[in-house]
Scaffold this motif. Structure first.
Motif, PDB file in Angstrom:
ATOM      1  N   ASP A   1       0.723  -1.159  -0.026  1.00  0.00           N
ATOM      2  CA  ASP A   1       0.239  -0.028  -0.039  1.00  0.00           C
ATOM      3  C   ASP A   1       0.820   1.425  -0.152  1.00  0.00           C
ATOM      4  O   ASP A   1       0.150   2.339   0.087  1.00  0.00           O
ATOM      5  N   GLY A   2       2.126   0.952  -0.087  1.00  0.00           N
ATOM      6  CA  GLY A   2       3.099   2.358  -0.290  1.00  0.00           C
ATOM      7  C   GLY A   2       3.473   2.821   1.135  1.00  0.00           C
ATOM      8  O   GLY A   2       4.152   3.739   1.154  1.00  0.00           O
ATOM      9  N   VAL A   3       3.131   2.240   2.216  1.00  0.00           N
ATOM     10  CA  VAL A   3       3.691   2.785   3.454  1.00  0.00           C
ATOM     11  C   VAL A   3       5.004   1.938   3.675  1.00  0.00           C
ATOM     12  O   VAL A   3       5.280   1.031   3.664  1.00  0.00           O
ATOM     13  N   GLN A   4       5.879   3.302   4.469  1.00  0.00           N
ATOM     14  CA  GLN A   4       7.128   2.643   4.767  1.00  0.00           C
ATOM     15  C   GLN A   4       6.912   1.755   5.751  1.00  0.00           C
ATOM     16  O   GLN A   4       6.484   1.957   6.928  1.00  0.00           O
ATOM     17  N   TYR A   5       7.810   0.612   5.770  1.00  0.00           N
ATOM     18  CA  TYR A   5       7.898  -0.434   6.810  1.00  0.00           C
ATOM     19  C   TYR A   5       9.445  -0.507   7.618  1.00  0.00           C
ATOM     20  O   TYR A   5       9.302  -0.882   8.727  1.00  0.00           O
ATOM     21  N   ASP A   6      10.353  -0.116   6.811  1.00  0.00           N
ATOM     22  CA  ASP A   6      11.548  -0.066   7.488  1.00  0.00           C
ATOM     23  C   ASP A   6      12.550   0.752   6.639  1.00  0.00           C
ATOM     24  O   ASP A   6      12.363   0.949   5.346  1.00  0.00           O
ATOM     25  N   ALA A   7      13.616   1.348   7.334  1.00  0.00           N
ATOM     26  CA  ALA A   7      14.495   2.252   6.614  1.00  0.00           C
ATOM     27  C   ALA A   7      15.779   2.552   7.004  1.00  0.00           C
ATOM     28  O   ALA A   7      15.768   2.545   8.357  1.00  0.00           O
ATOM     29  N   VAL A   8      16.612   2.539   6.431  1.00  0.00           N
ATOM     30  CA  VAL A   8      18.122   2.494   6.810  1.00  0.00           C
ATOM     31  C   VAL A   8      18.881   3.401   5.825  1.00  0.00           C
ATOM     32  O   VAL A   8      18.591   3.505   4.616  1.00  0.00           O
ATOM     33  N   VAL A   9      19.772   4.256   6.533  1.00  0.00           N
ATOM     34  CA  VAL A   9      20.845   4.792   5.561  1.00  0.00           C
ATOM     35  C   VAL A   9      22.340   4.545   6.254  1.00  0.00           C
ATOM     36  O   VAL A   9      22.656   4.566   7.377  1.00  0.00           O
ATOM     37  N   ILE A  10      23.089   4.054   5.191  1.00  0.00           N
ATOM     38  CA  ILE A  10      24.479   3.749   5.668  1.00  0.00           C
ATOM     39  C   ILE A  10      25.378   4.797   5.173  1.00  0.00           C
ATOM     40  O   ILE A  10      25.222   5.094   3.897  1.00  0.00           O
ATOM     41  N   GLU A  11      26.454   5.196   5.819  1.00  0.00           N
ATOM     42  CA  GLU A  11      27.408   6.193   5.155  1.00  0.00           C
ATOM     43  C   GLU A  11      28.904   5.394   5.153  1.00  0.00           C
ATOM     44  O   GLU A  11      29.212   4.634   6.273  1.00  0.00           O
ATOM     45  N   LYS A  12      29.587   5.445   3.925  1.00  0.00           N
ATOM     46  CA  LYS A  12      30.800   4.604   4.081  1.00  0.00           C
ATOM     47  C   LYS A  12      31.893   5.736   3.988  1.00  0.00           C
ATOM     48  O   LYS A  12      31.975   6.797   3.029  1.00  0.00           O
ATOM     49  N   ARG A  13      32.879   5.829   4.837  1.00  0.00           N
ATOM     50  CA  ARG A  13      34.037   6.499   4.868  1.00  0.00           C
ATOM     51  C   ARG A  13      35.184   5.845   4.842  1.00  0.00           C
ATOM     52  O   ARG A  13      35.654   5.225   5.758  1.00  0.00           O
ATOM     53  N   GLY A  14      35.862   5.681   3.674  1.00  0.00           N
ATOM     54  CA  GLY A  14      36.931   4.596   3.517  1.00  0.00           C
ATOM     55  C   GLY A  14      36.419   3.277   3.580  1.00  0.00           C
ATOM     56  O   GLY A  14      35.368   2.680   2.961  1.00  0.00           O
ATOM     57  N   ALA A  15      36.908   2.532   4.498  1.00  0.00           N
ATOM     58  CA  ALA A  15      36.797   1.169   4.832  1.00  0.00           C
ATOM     59  C   ALA A  15      35.598   1.080   6.017  1.00  0.00           C
ATOM     60  O   ALA A  15      35.164   0.042   6.234  1.00  0.00           O
ATOM     61  N   THR A  16      35.257   2.034   6.275  1.00  0.00           N
ATOM     62  CA  THR A  16      34.392   2.129   7.725  1.00  0.00           C
ATOM     63  C   THR A  16      32.928   2.717   7.142  1.00  0.00           C
ATOM     64  O   THR A  16      32.751   3.420   6.445  1.00  0.00           O
ATOM     65  N   LYS A  17      32.004   1.558   7.595  1.00  0.00           N
ATOM     66  CA  LYS A  17      30.606   2.149   7.453  1.00  0.00           C
ATOM     67  C   LYS A  17      29.971   2.362   8.675  1.00  0.00           C
ATOM     68  O   LYS A  17      29.948   1.432   9.661  1.00  0.00           O
ATOM     69  N   ARG A  18      29.133   3.414   8.576  1.00  0.00           N
ATOM     70  CA  ARG A  18      28.221   3.507   9.853  1.00  0.00           C
ATOM     71  C   ARG A  18      26.897   3.774   9.533  1.00  0.00           C
ATOM     72  O   ARG A  18      26.399   4.202   8.313  1.00  0.00           O
ATOM     73  N   LEU A  19      26.189   3.392  10.539  1.00  0.00           N
ATOM     74  CA  LEU A  19      24.491   3.664  10.412  1.00  0.00           C
ATOM     75  C   LEU A  19      24.316   5.275  10.568  1.00  0.00           C
ATOM     76  O   LEU A  19      24.637   5.623  11.615  1.00  0.00           O
ATOM     77  N   ILE A  20      23.664   5.893   9.577  1.00  0.00           N
ATOM     78  CA  ILE A  20      22.973   7.130   9.744  1.00  0.00           C
ATOM     79  C   ILE A  20      21.733   7.141  10.350  1.00  0.00           C
ATOM     80  O   ILE A  20      21.057   8.088  10.788  1.00  0.00           O
ATOM     81  N   LYS A  21      20.875   6.126   9.624  1.00  0.00           N
ATOM     82  CA  LYS A  21      19.550   5.874  10.169  1.00  0.00           C
ATOM     83  C   LYS A  21      19.211   4.574  10.217  1.00  0.00           C
ATOM     84  O   LYS A  21      19.664   3.796   9.679  1.00  0.00           O
ATOM     85  N   ASN A  22      18.305   4.470  11.139  1.00  0.00           N
ATOM     86  CA  ASN A  22      17.853   2.887  11.454  1.00  0.00           C
ATOM     87  C   ASN A  22      16.374   2.897  11.967  1.00  0.00           C
ATOM     88  O   ASN A  22      16.226   2.533  13.123  1.00  0.00           O
ATOM     89  N   ASP A  23      15.354   3.227  11.187  1.00  0.00           N
ATOM     90  CA  ASP A  23      14.013   3.236  11.430  1.00  0.00           C
ATOM     91  C   ASP A  23      13.307   1.914  11.562  1.00  0.00           C
ATOM     92  O   ASP A  23      13.122   1.369  10.322  1.00  0.00           O
ATOM     93  N   LYS A  24      12.796   1.284  12.667  1.00  0.00           N
ATOM     94  CA  LYS A  24      12.744  -0.003  12.542  1.00  0.00           C
ATOM     95  C   LYS A  24      11.331  -0.465  13.524  1.00  0.00           C
ATOM     96  O   LYS A  24      11.376  -1.558  13.898  1.00  0.00           O
TER      97      LYS A  24
END
Length: 476
Positions: A434-457
């Motif tokens: 129905d088009g409703v957001q159920y889950d959302a994540v944003v990952i940021e990568k700096r070199g070899a390091t990845k971090r969570l910027i968003k984790n809506d769960k």
């Protein structure tokens, strides 16, 4: 070569005939005619300079062509089309060859032979909108479709869906159409296996193509072979050997990887989409995954893309019933983590599951990952069709020694996912149909390091069978 591979991979259709909308005979969109239909775009070669298209006609169309031109605002783009000859092959639907002998299908499921045609449009410009059309018999043209080549780099979005499989025309159609509404700028659609329920039945592919309609022709597909794209070669075969549907290779023109065995040509392949994204497709239906594991490891080590995605049908971490694949996990998980694969997209389990793993910290995060945490790989299992399973009672707790943590789960829902890549950020959003957001994540990568910027769960509430509408297993 494509004809030979089709013959090698063919199998019998000797399967019980399922009712279709009252079983009143073949629907009008199933039979092949002089007009082109089942038009689908895929990737073969460099997506910034080429794309492939396959389509179907009646078997008496033995040679045909396609045309392509820049998609300008001019009214008569049809006067500027460049002609490209098609590769054509006949596919017998009533009798196919398996293990060197002819096997006939049941009489009430037989159809005349059909012809499949394909072209690859080469010499194109990056990030450019093109219009193309395909021909059946002489003068029988499709409408003009528009599709855009990949950029050399820069922001993109794409759609990912798990198993369609059942009720494809009736109920999955709303999922693929809702996905297009959510991401009309999607550059491709990734289908993580079990596109249909029985890969050898032409009627099921008729429904799959009709459900997506023009979207298949305008948004290139990255299809993954699921276990339902394979069928038993012979019901009397004591070894219960399974072979890829004889319709797979004719209807999807896909990359051929010379380093892989013939059995997985055009079911295991790489799409080097841009400088920002490589996609690696595995065929996890094979009894011996070692050749693919070796190929994947070499491909990942050679990849220079900013983001790397691996897709397969059977999940590394199962989310439904007794469907775990410990051998596949033991073989593939070390390769995924050692090469710091960013995202693994899967199907098969008919539930929704998303988890995160930090390969550098084997102790699991009991409370889950929070914004700012580092991570290595995100794993997703999803389902886009109406066939639903119960989530494993133990969740992913028994996988905790690997360091993975289940972040979001769901039952009794059809889902699609929109994934965006923009420089050093990857965004992931899962939606219900129905088009409703159920889950959302944003990952940021700096070199070899990845971090969570968003984790809506947490919103909306977790979908479970006991808090959603009554469910009955479909019998399509």
């Amino acid at each position: 070569m494509r004809v030979l591979m089709t013959v090698i991979a063919a199998m019998a259709l000797a399967l019980p005939v399922l009712a279709h909308d009252g079983d009143h005979g073949p629907p009008p969109w199933q039979g092949a005619t002089a007009w082109p239909d089942r038009i689908v775009a895929t990737f073969e070669g460099d997506p910034s300079q080429s794309f492939a298209v396959a389509w179907r006609t009646a078997a008496n169309v033995t040679a045909t062509r396609a045309e392509i031109t820049l998609a300008t605002p001019d009214a008569r783009i049809d006067l500027t089309g460049r002609s490209v000859a098609a590769v054509s092959e006949r596919v017998d639907l009533d009798t196919v060859i398996a293990n060197g002998r002819a096997l006939a299908v049941q009489a009430n499921d037989t159809l005349p032979a059909a012809a499949y045609h394909s072209v690859r449009f080469d010499g194109l410009k990056p990030d450019t909108l093109y219009a193309y059309r395909v021909q059946g018999s002489d003068g029988h043209w499709s409408e003009w479709f528009q599709t855009r080549t990949a950029p050399k780099s820069g922001p993109i979005r794409f759609i990912y869906m798990g198993d369609a499989q059942n009720g494809v025309l009736s109920l999955w159609s709303r999922t693929i159409r809702a996905a297009f509404q959510a991401a009309p700028d999607a550059r491709f659609m990734l289908h993580a296996g079990d596109l249909v329920n029985r890969g050898s039945r032409d009627i099921e592919w008729a429904d799959w193509f009709k459900a997506g309609g023009f979207l298949h022709a305008m948004i290139p597909a990255i299809p993954v072979a699921g276990n339902h794209e394979y069928d038993m070669a012979d019901p009397a075969d004591a070894a219960r050997r399974r072979l890829l549907s004889h319709l797979w290779r004719p209807q999807f023109r896909l990359p051929v990887e010379a380093a892989l065995p013939a059995a997985v040509q055009e079911t295991a392949y790489a799409v080097h989409y841009s400088a920002d994204l490589d996609v690696f497709v595995l065929d996890t239906n094979q009894p011996d995954l070692q050749p693919q594991a070796d190929w994947l490891d070499a491909q990942l080590k050679a990849s220079k893309a900013r983001w790397r995605i691996v897709t397969m049908h059977h999940p590394i971490f199962s989310s439904a019933g007794e469907r775990d694949s410990p051998a596949g996990r033991a073989l593939l998980l070390p390769i995924l983590t050692a090469n710091s694969v960013d995202l693994v997209l899967q199907g098969h389990d008919h539930t929704y599951a998303r988890g995160l793993l930090n390969a550098g910290a084997q102790a699991p995060r009991r409370a889950g990952f929070k914004v700012g945490d580092t991570m290595t790989t995100m794993f997703v299992n999803s389902v886009s069709g109406p066939k639903q399973y119960q989530f494993r009672k133990q969740g992913w707790d028994d996988y905790a020694p690997t360091g993975v943590k289940l972040e979001r789960q769901g039952e009794n829902g059809q889902f699609f996912q929109v994934i965006g890549i923009d420089g050093n950020r990857l965004s992931y959003t899962a939606y219900t149909t129905d088009g409703v957001q159920y889950d959302a994540v944003v990952i940021e990568k700096r070199g070899a390091t990845k971090r969570l910027i968003k984790n809506d769960k947490t919103e909306p509430p977790t979908r479970r069978f006991d808090n959603t509408l009554p469910y009955k297993s479909p019998n399509f």
